[in-house]
Design a protein around this motif. Sequence first.
Motif, short mmCIF file in Angstrom:
data_model
loop_
_atom_site.label_atom_id
_atom_site.label_comp_id
_atom_site.label_asym_id
_atom_site.label_seq_id
_atom_site.Cartn_x
_atom_site.Cartn_y
_atom_site.Cartn_z
N ASP A 108 0.86 -1.22 -0.08
CA ASP A 108 0.19 0.20 -0.04
C ASP A 108 0.86 1.23 0.16
O ASP A 108 0.67 2.08 -0.91
CB ASP A 108 -0.93 -0.06 1.13
CG ASP A 108 -2.14 -1.11 1.21
OD1 ASP A 108 -2.39 -1.41 -0.13
OD2 ASP A 108 -2.64 -1.32 2.22
N SER A 109 1.91 1.10 0.92
CA SER A 109 2.84 2.31 0.84
C SER A 109 3.58 2.59 -0.61
O SER A 109 3.58 3.74 -0.92
CB SER A 109 4.01 2.14 1.88
OG SER A 109 3.09 2.12 3.44
N LEU A 110 4.08 1.33 -0.96
CA LEU A 110 4.80 1.81 -2.28
C LEU A 110 3.76 2.25 -3.47
O LEU A 110 4.27 3.23 -4.27
CB LEU A 110 5.20 0.21 -2.62
CG LEU A 110 6.29 -0.36 -1.91
CD1 LEU A 110 6.63 -1.87 -2.24
CD2 LEU A 110 7.65 0.30 -2.22
N ARG A 111 2.62 1.70 -3.39
CA ARG A 111 1.76 2.42 -4.36
C ARG A 111 1.35 3.76 -4.19
O ARG A 111 1.25 4.49 -5.30
CB ARG A 111 0.35 1.54 -4.39
CG ARG A 111 0.47 0.06 -5.26
CD ARG A 111 -0.95 -0.68 -5.29
NE ARG A 111 -0.59 -1.97 -5.80
CZ ARG A 111 -0.59 -3.04 -5.09
NH1 ARG A 111 -0.84 -3.06 -3.75
NH2 ARG A 111 -0.62 -4.33 -5.57
N LYS A 112 1.43 4.30 -3.18
CA LYS A 112 1.10 5.52 -2.86
C LYS A 112 2.27 6.45 -2.92
O LYS A 112 2.05 7.45 -3.75
CB LYS A 112 0.77 5.95 -1.27
CG LYS A 112 -0.64 5.30 -0.81
CD LYS A 112 -0.83 5.46 0.65
CE LYS A 112 -2.10 5.02 1.14
NZ LYS A 112 -2.31 5.07 2.63
N LEU A 113 3.53 6.03 -2.95
CA LEU A 113 4.69 6.52 -3.16
C LEU A 113 4.91 6.82 -4.69
O LEU A 113 5.34 7.94 -5.22
CB LEU A 113 5.69 6.10 -2.66
CG LEU A 113 5.99 6.21 -1.10
CD1 LEU A 113 7.22 5.10 -0.47
CD2 LEU A 113 6.62 7.55 -0.85
N ILE A 114 4.32 5.65 -5.68
CA ILE A 114 4.40 5.96 -7.04
C ILE A 114 3.65 6.80 -7.41
O ILE A 114 4.02 7.52 -8.38
CB ILE A 114 4.00 4.18 -7.60
CG1 ILE A 114 5.24 3.18 -7.40
CG2 ILE A 114 3.87 4.49 -9.03
CD1 ILE A 114 4.85 1.70 -7.54
N LYS A 115 2.37 6.93 -6.79
CA LYS A 115 1.47 7.84 -7.36
C LYS A 115 2.05 9.21 -6.94
O LYS A 115 2.01 10.37 -7.67
CB LYS A 115 0.21 7.82 -6.83
CG LYS A 115 -1.01 8.67 -7.09
CD LYS A 115 -2.30 8.45 -6.46
CE LYS A 115 -3.28 9.25 -6.79
NZ LYS A 115 -4.60 9.19 -6.26
N GLN A 116 2.58 9.47 -5.82
CA GLN A 116 3.24 10.65 -5.37
C GLN A 116 4.24 11.10 -6.26
O GLN A 116 4.48 12.34 -6.63
CB GLN A 116 3.63 10.68 -3.88
CG GLN A 116 2.37 10.64 -3.04
CD GLN A 116 2.86 10.38 -1.41
OE1 GLN A 116 3.97 10.21 -1.21
NE2 GLN A 116 1.68 10.50 -0.66
N ILE A 117 5.37 10.15 -6.67
CA ILE A 117 6.30 10.47 -7.41
C ILE A 117 6.05 10.93 -8.57
O ILE A 117 6.57 11.90 -9.56
CB ILE A 117 7.17 9.27 -7.47
CG1 ILE A 117 7.99 9.08 -6.35
CG2 ILE A 117 8.33 9.17 -8.69
CD1 ILE A 117 8.70 7.51 -6.30
N GLN A 118 4.95 10.40 -9.20
CA GLN A 118 4.36 10.77 -10.75
C GLN A 118 3.92 12.17 -10.62
O GLN A 118 4.11 12.90 -11.57
CB GLN A 118 3.12 9.69 -11.15
CG GLN A 118 3.86 8.28 -11.50
CD GLN A 118 2.79 7.29 -11.72
OE1 GLN A 118 1.51 7.52 -11.46
NE2 GLN A 118 2.87 6.33 -12.39
#
Length: 651
Positions: free
Chosen positions: A377-387
């Motif tokens: 869950d944290s990884l998916r949120k971080l991917i979205k924030q990076i984008q």
Amino acid sequence: MFSISARIKHGQFTNTIYTWIKDGNYKEVIGFLSEQIAANPNSRAGLSLLAYCYYYLRDFVSAANCYEQLVQYYPDVEQYHINYTQSLYQASLYEEAMKASFKIEEKFGSNSQTIKLQTAIKYCEDDVSAAKSLVDQISNDDPDKEVNMACILYKQDKYDESITKFNTCLQLNGFQPDICYNIALCHYRLKQYPNALKHIADIIEKGIREHPELSVGMTTEGIEMRSVGNTLTLHETALVEAFNLKAAIEYQLKNYESALEALTDMPPRSEEELDAVTLHNQALMSMETDPTEGFEKLQFLIQQNPFPPETFANLLLLYCKYEYYDLAADVMAENIHFTYKYLSQYLYEFLDAVITQQTSPEDAYRKFDEMSSKHTDSLRKLIKQIQEAKQSQNEEAVKKLTNNYNNTLELYLPVLMAQAKIYWDIEYYTQVEKVFRKSVEFCNDFDVWKLNVAHVLFMQENKFKEATGFYEPLVKKSYDNILNVSAIVLANLCVSYIMTGLNEDAEELMRKIEKEEEQLAYSEPNKKIFHLCIVNLVIGTLYCAKGNYEFGISRVIKSLEPYSKKLGTDTWFYAKRCFLSLLENLSKQVICVRDSIIQECLQFLTHCEEHGNNIKTIVEAPLELETLNPAKNCVTYEARLLKALLINITS
């Protein structure tokens, strides 16, 4: 610390003692003065010198005891109170040191030395806000204020700001080894290893140039050197800290030989003189070659006050690695205060799940699954924030978020592997593959993930082509240094080639391994190299498993030639499995082999007898109290047994 030169010049002590102190031979001074003070317990000069020597030998408890007596005999000398407080602080007796500092303020009033001591105490107690409040009381003209502010920024994980402050200190005061080390440490925390190594190199270069008497690097070169002791000179050069940090960096980069070399390069000291950090790092370095010694050092350290914060977690993780789960559970239960202080929530949950696995794999899997879900869950949120940060062209935010993503991924991988291992241990390989497939979106670029996927596909025995697709890129990445690749990876790739009809590719890979082994044998003739041996062993085992014993056994025999270099605990284990399988099928009359093959086997076992007397068949666990009979725990003994069985069956 107070100066001793005035007392010596007045002739209160002999020139011999003066020379000892000047040369840093504090132990000789202590031995002499202890006798004098026994006859005259309240000797001011004797106690002062004794305390001084204890302090610079870093025996802070003894120094504090001496200064405590001086404070009682001479209560109006402020410097004795300060030295007493400082010794308590250095001995990590923070509560006692703080009380002593309050007494100084009551008797003599507040001063910069007392404030700095209180700041250091609060800093070590992790009371950052109190430490910062005390630093604010230090005069802006005092150069130590900038250093203390930099240290507080470090404690707050503000490493970039801390580096800026420390650099300012260097610009104002010139090169200082301890400040340079602090900058290197900040770069290490930021994983900026080249920058850290540059500052470490500066410290070492200066130390070697200005203090050749410290014998840097002599131990690594095989020169027997006497201990240089824990002198003030050694402390001021920051060489011990620099070499320990260099070892940590090389260890993180998986350059284990370089890490070990960094530890042996530091100025030589006897084991009882080693600081806790050096002892901890030596323990980690020795775990592969002498795990018993490594465990002894870590167990010793957690009984000391203080010990390096990493010690407790490393001891528990190594217990689990060597499958001493009960010991890990006992240590956690007996040291609950350490569990809260030194284990992060993540590490506590991970160790709890690993230990639970021994009694309830289902509960352990559930715990790992919960941890895995949090991280994904944290990884998916971080991917979205990076984008989003990339779209807004916020480079600083992208850099910070990417760093957070990589850190989260590093925490996720061990959980994933531990979860997969539960199914691996019961040989449920299809389920292991499913676990790995769920993580493909995050782990596809990690070599350790690819390697484990390759192993899982290989073990299913019907997916050799897919396994080749994972093994091949890993091998080609190190093709110019093929011996850097794990031998079992090379062996499994060769088998995968053979099982998919790519025999020419298998032969080419084996020729490459053979060529590199020949080159290494020429440059390092005494070094044992097992890569080609293990590849041949695995191929031989494969043919034996398929029923072609004549070719398989011949391959196994060939793999261990020459015996002096190829016969080892692991190679013998795989070789004897093939021979036991051969004996079982011969005794059941399932197969029949030519007499020439039987003679070849007998000759092989005779050679193993000759060369296997000092080679263990079972490597004993490091903490076992009962040891195996050395006469039976060797290749020679087992080779004789196999030879006797073969003669008996074929007679």
